[in-house]
Design a protein around this motif. Structure first.
Motif, short mmCIF file in Angstrom:
data_model
loop_
_atom_site.label_atom_id
_atom_site.label_comp_id
_atom_site.label_asym_id
_atom_site.label_seq_id
_atom_site.Cartn_x
_atom_site.Cartn_y
_atom_site.Cartn_z
N TYR A 29 0.92 -1.14 0.11
CA TYR A 29 0.00 0.03 0.04
C TYR A 29 0.67 1.27 0.08
CZ TYR A 29 -4.03 2.79 1.41
OH TYR A 29 -5.21 3.60 1.29
N GLY A 30 0.72 1.85 -1.02
CA GLY A 30 1.81 3.23 -1.32
C GLY A 30 1.08 4.52 -1.26
N ASP A 31 1.78 5.42 -1.86
CA ASP A 31 1.32 6.65 -1.89
C ASP A 31 1.31 7.14 -3.45
OD1 ASP A 31 0.42 9.37 -1.44
OD2 ASP A 31 2.58 10.24 -0.87
N TYR A 32 0.70 8.52 -3.86
CA TYR A 32 0.58 8.55 -5.22
C TYR A 32 1.65 9.65 -5.78
CZ TYR A 32 -2.40 11.75 -2.57
OH TYR A 32 -2.88 12.49 -1.50
N ASP A 33 2.65 10.08 -5.12
CA ASP A 33 3.58 11.17 -5.53
C ASP A 33 4.89 10.04 -5.90
OD1 ASP A 33 4.96 10.12 -3.22
OD2 ASP A 33 4.98 12.02 -2.21
N ALA A 34 5.95 10.93 -6.52
CA ALA A 34 7.17 10.18 -6.73
C ALA A 34 7.82 9.20 -5.86
CB ALA A 34 8.10 11.13 -7.43
N ASP A 35 7.87 9.54 -4.53
CA ASP A 35 8.69 8.81 -3.47
C ASP A 35 7.52 7.43 -3.36
OD1 ASP A 35 10.06 7.85 -1.45
OD2 ASP A 35 9.29 9.25 -0.07
N GLY A 36 6.08 7.86 -3.36
CA GLY A 36 5.38 6.54 -3.19
C GLY A 36 5.26 5.65 -4.33
N VAL A 37 5.46 6.09 -5.61
CA VAL A 37 5.32 4.90 -6.62
C VAL A 37 6.57 4.44 -6.82
CG1 VAL A 37 3.56 6.09 -8.00
CG2 VAL A 37 5.79 6.85 -8.45
N THR A 38 7.74 4.91 -6.41
CA THR A 38 9.02 4.32 -6.32
C THR A 38 9.21 3.44 -5.08
OG1 THR A 38 10.30 6.12 -5.34
CG2 THR A 38 10.22 6.00 -7.79
N SER A 39 8.60 3.75 -4.20
CA SER A 39 8.55 2.82 -2.95
C SER A 39 7.68 1.72 -3.36
CB SER A 39 8.11 3.42 -1.78
OG SER A 39 8.70 4.54 -1.35
N VAL A 40 6.66 1.60 -4.04
CA VAL A 40 6.06 0.45 -4.32
C VAL A 40 6.70 -0.39 -5.37
CG1 VAL A 40 3.65 -0.14 -5.70
CG2 VAL A 40 3.65 1.71 -3.84
N SER A 41 7.28 0.65 -6.35
CA SER A 41 8.06 -0.21 -7.40
C SER A 41 9.11 -1.32 -7.08
CB SER A 41 8.30 0.80 -8.54
OG SER A 41 7.30 1.29 -8.97
N VAL A 42 9.95 -0.53 -5.82
CA VAL A 42 11.06 -1.27 -5.42
C VAL A 42 10.51 -2.56 -4.57
CG1 VAL A 42 12.73 -1.12 -3.42
CG2 VAL A 42 12.52 0.96 -5.05
N LEU A 43 9.56 -2.66 -3.87
CA LEU A 43 9.15 -3.56 -2.96
C LEU A 43 8.43 -4.47 -4.06
CD1 LEU A 43 9.34 -4.54 -0.18
CD2 LEU A 43 7.21 -3.68 0.43
N LYS A 44 7.73 -4.09 -4.66
CA LYS A 44 7.02 -5.13 -5.64
C LYS A 44 7.97 -5.93 -6.62
CE LYS A 44 3.37 -5.55 -9.18
NZ LYS A 44 3.98 -6.44 -10.06
N SER A 45 8.80 -5.15 -7.21
CA SER A 45 10.10 -5.93 -7.81
C SER A 45 10.86 -7.01 -7.35
CB SER A 45 11.22 -4.80 -8.16
OG SER A 45 10.45 -3.88 -9.17
N ILE A 46 11.22 -6.85 -5.96
CA ILE A 46 11.81 -7.75 -5.15
C ILE A 46 10.93 -8.92 -4.75
CG2 ILE A 46 11.68 -6.94 -2.78
CD1 ILE A 46 14.58 -8.16 -2.55
N LEU A 47 9.76 -8.54 -4.53
CA LEU A 47 8.73 -9.55 -4.10
C LEU A 47 8.14 -10.39 -5.10
CD1 LEU A 47 6.47 -7.81 -1.28
CD2 LEU A 47 8.46 -9.62 -0.84
N ASP A 48 8.07 -9.79 -6.41
CA ASP A 48 7.65 -10.66 -7.51
C ASP A 48 8.59 -11.65 -7.82
OD1 ASP A 48 5.26 -9.12 -8.13
OD2 ASP A 48 6.05 -7.93 -9.38
N ASP A 49 9.99 -11.57 -7.52
CA ASP A 49 11.02 -12.42 -7.89
C ASP A 49 10.91 -13.56 -6.91
OD1 ASP A 49 12.16 -10.94 -9.72
OD2 ASP A 49 13.82 -10.22 -8.24
N ILE A 50 9.84 -13.36 -5.81
CA ILE A 50 10.01 -14.73 -5.02
C ILE A 50 8.44 -15.14 -4.82
CG2 ILE A 50 12.37 -14.25 -3.75
CD1 ILE A 50 10.59 -12.78 -1.60
N SER A 51 7.67 -14.60 -5.16
CA SER A 51 6.34 -15.04 -5.02
C SER A 51 5.30 -14.55 -6.25
CB SER A 51 5.59 -14.16 -3.75
OG SER A 51 4.37 -14.48 -3.29
N GLU A 52 4.24 -15.02 -6.32
CA GLU A 52 3.09 -15.00 -7.35
C GLU A 52 1.97 -14.26 -6.71
OE1 GLU A 52 2.50 -18.55 -9.65
OE2 GLU A 52 4.53 -18.40 -10.67
N ASN A 53 2.11 -14.09 -5.36
CA ASN A 53 0.88 -13.58 -4.62
C ASN A 53 1.15 -12.31 -4.10
OD1 ASN A 53 -0.58 -16.19 -4.83
ND2 ASN A 53 0.91 -16.88 -3.34
N ILE A 54 1.53 -11.36 -5.17
CA ILE A 54 1.81 -9.74 -4.96
C ILE A 54 0.87 -8.97 -5.45
CG2 ILE A 54 3.60 -8.08 -4.50
CD1 ILE A 54 4.41 -10.62 -2.95
N SER A 55 0.38 -8.03 -4.86
CA SER A 55 -0.40 -7.17 -5.53
C SER A 55 -0.12 -5.51 -4.86
CB SER A 55 -2.00 -7.25 -5.18
OG SER A 55 -2.49 -7.21 -3.73
#
Length: 548
Positions: A64-90
């Motif tokens: 769950y993130g925020d809609y500014d540049a810091d927020g969307v990059t935060s989501v992108s960082v965590l989603k990127s690593i979790l997608d490497d280890i799980s298929e259950n990421i939203s």
């Protein structure tokens, strides 16, 4: 080390408190070493173990993130690593206009109904104790990762925020994406993943760190240096395409280019449309799709500029009529576009040299977006009024709040009283002279100096670009440029006979009315190479001119 450094650069470092050989070497190094063990951060080990357990048990995880540049990059960082280890990421980013910043009950309910078992916040959540409690009652585990200031009511869950009072982490200036990155580091180490898993995220983290205007010192400096190097090697095709489309070149990309070129396009998604677009820009694997998203971001940013200028001009008029006597004007701007309110607040802060809040009305409440001058901590001021807010959060230079209409006058009285008590009347600062770091002669301005000034990059909050003065110099050439001749190129001859090429943007009328060949000037500004068609020439970007 000191023997090899230009004396002017060395003096600049001393003035900024960087004196020891080790600190100087670290500050100037293209490959700095200053970074810290993620597990030093309070809550990190517990958070990493909970995430690893959720992954191993195939639990559904929502970021769950925020809609500014810091927020969307935060989501992108965590989603990127979790997608490497799980298929259950939203992931979920609330709408700026219908939901606002931070966790909200309806969103949490929707996330739960989609089967989420672990909810992780990034760049938000530290002020959402009630919402976290609701999520836990539904049966979800919750991890809050944030970097904003912490109030008295801390969420009852695992909290990862370097600003926690008893947190032993050595640096508390990370952006939200920086905290998300440290969490990614913790996951990588715990699960024995390749270091490339982390290195691949550095460009995203650098963009978010610069975009959130946190101090570019300490570990942030390390993150941004490595991130910019990654951007320069064109590792992300969609980002390279965006850089080229906006007329920049990735080879010489700087923090300033990122701040004024890339970040506004990322922010445009959340300001004018849906921030989900910016996350997809970083996380889609299809190059064609990422380029299509880049085109859409650029179009949205063009629309943002148009609306922003309209609201800014309206705001100046309203300020001059109604709020010019306020020490901290809370400006109600009817019909303002909520997506550009933060930018308008920042421009108004510069216009009147005071902290400023822009308020937009919706459903019986005002949503306030505040920006402050360097010497006023608006978070401290507004924190004393928390009982008046429905929602409140932020940091020293930028805050946001929601307040009922009937409480606005009480807030105005309270902030004006606070401003008066701290003797922060800034009404006379509008015309103050620009300060500078050092006075130079024309002979000081050499290729060697500018090359070593580049070693001080990245410039930004906490590490501002050095400003120099050249006094009693004579204009030997001048010409105007731009569609309305509002910019100026000129050359000056210093008292030692050496010449310096200059450029000044948005030249004020009081300068153009006196400017002519032969006049004597005192000028302040910054130096850089102007690179064009394989050439590089030293150029001074002039900030201020006074006539002798």
């Amino acid at each position: 080390m000191k023997k090899n450094i230009n004396e002017i650069v060395l003096n600049l470092l001393y003035k900024r408190g960087i004196t020891g050989d080790r600190d100087i070497t670290e500050f100037l190094s293209p490959k700095p070493l200053r970074t810290y063990d993620p597990f030093l951060m309070k809550g990190m080990r517990e958070g990493v173990l909970l995430i690893v357990d959720a992954v191993k048990n195939n639990k559904r995880i929502c970021i769950y993130g925020d809609y500014d540049a810091d927020g969307v990059t935060s989501v992108s960082v965590l989603k990127s690593i979790l997608d490497d280890i799980s298929e259950n990421i939203s992931y979920y980013i609330p709408g700026r206009f219908d939901e606002g910043y931070g966790l909200n009950i309806d969103a949490i309910k929707n996330i739960y109904e989609q089967g989420t078992q672990l909810l992780i916040t990034v760049d938000c959540g530290i002020t959402s104790a009630e919402e976290v409690s609701y999520a836990k009652k539904l049966g979800m585990d919750v991890i809050v990762t944030d970097h904003h200031n912490i109030g008295e009511n801390i969420p009852d869950c695992i909290v990862i925020d370097p600003k926690q009072k008893d947190c032993p982490y050595p640096f508390d200036g990370l952006a939200g994406c920086g905290v998300a990155f440290k969490l990614a580091q913790g996951i990588q180490r715990q699960m024995g993943l390749s270091k490339n898993t982390i290195n691949n995220l550095l460009d995203i983290v650098a963009l978010g760190t610069i975009g959130d205007v946190v101090p570019l010192v300490d570990e942030n400096r390390t993150i941004v240096k490595y991130g910019i190097n990654r951007i320069r090697t064109n590792k992300r095709p969609g980002l390279e395409y965006l850089i080229n489309k906006i007329g920049k070149g990735s080879q010489f990309m700087t923090a300033e280019d990122i701040s004024f070129g890339i970040v506004p396009n990322l922010n445009a998604a959340g300001r004018m449309g849906n921030a989900d677009m910016a996350v997809k820009f970083f996380t889609v694997s299809d190059t064609v799709k990422s380029k299509e998203i880049a085109d859409s971001l650029i179009e949205l940013n063009a629309l943002r500029k148009e609306i922003q200028e309209r609201d800014y001009q309206r705001c100046i008029t309203v300020y001059e009529v109604e709020y010019s006597n306020c020490l901290f004007p809370l400006i109600v701007l009817e019909g303002a576009h909520e997506g550009v309110a933060g930018i308008v607040a920042g421009k108004m802060k510069d216009y009147c040299n005071k902290p400023v809040a822009i308020l937009t009305e919706k459903d019986g409440t005002y949503k306030g977006t505040c920006r402050s001058t360097e010497d006023v901590d608006i978070h401290e001021i507004l924190s004393k009024c928390q009982e008046l807010f429905e929602k409140f959060g932020g940091h020293r230079g930028a805050c946001g709040f929601t307040i009922k209409i009937e409480n606005l006058n009480l807030l105005r009285e309270a902030v004006e009283k606070e401003m008066t008590e701290i003797h922060c009347d800034m009404a006379d600062k509008k015309d103050c002279e620009i300060s500078f770091d050092m006075e130079l002669s024309g002979g000081d301005v050499t290729d060697n100096l500018v090359e070593e000034l580049e070693l001080l990059e990245p410039f930004g909050a906490g590490n501002e670009k050095p400003v120099f003065a050249i006094n009693k110099c004579r204009v030997v050439y001048m010409s105007y440029m731009g569609s309305d001749n509002i910019h100026m190129r000129f050359t000056v001859e210093a008292t030692d006979g050496n010449r310096v090429a200059c450029v000044m943007f948005n030249v004020p009328e009081e300068v153009t009315s006196k400017m002519d060949k032969g006049v004597l000037l005192n000028i302040t500004g910054t130096f850089a190479f102007n690179r064009w068609n394989g050439r590089r020439d030293i150029q001074m970007t002039v900030k201020d001119i006074s006539f002798c």
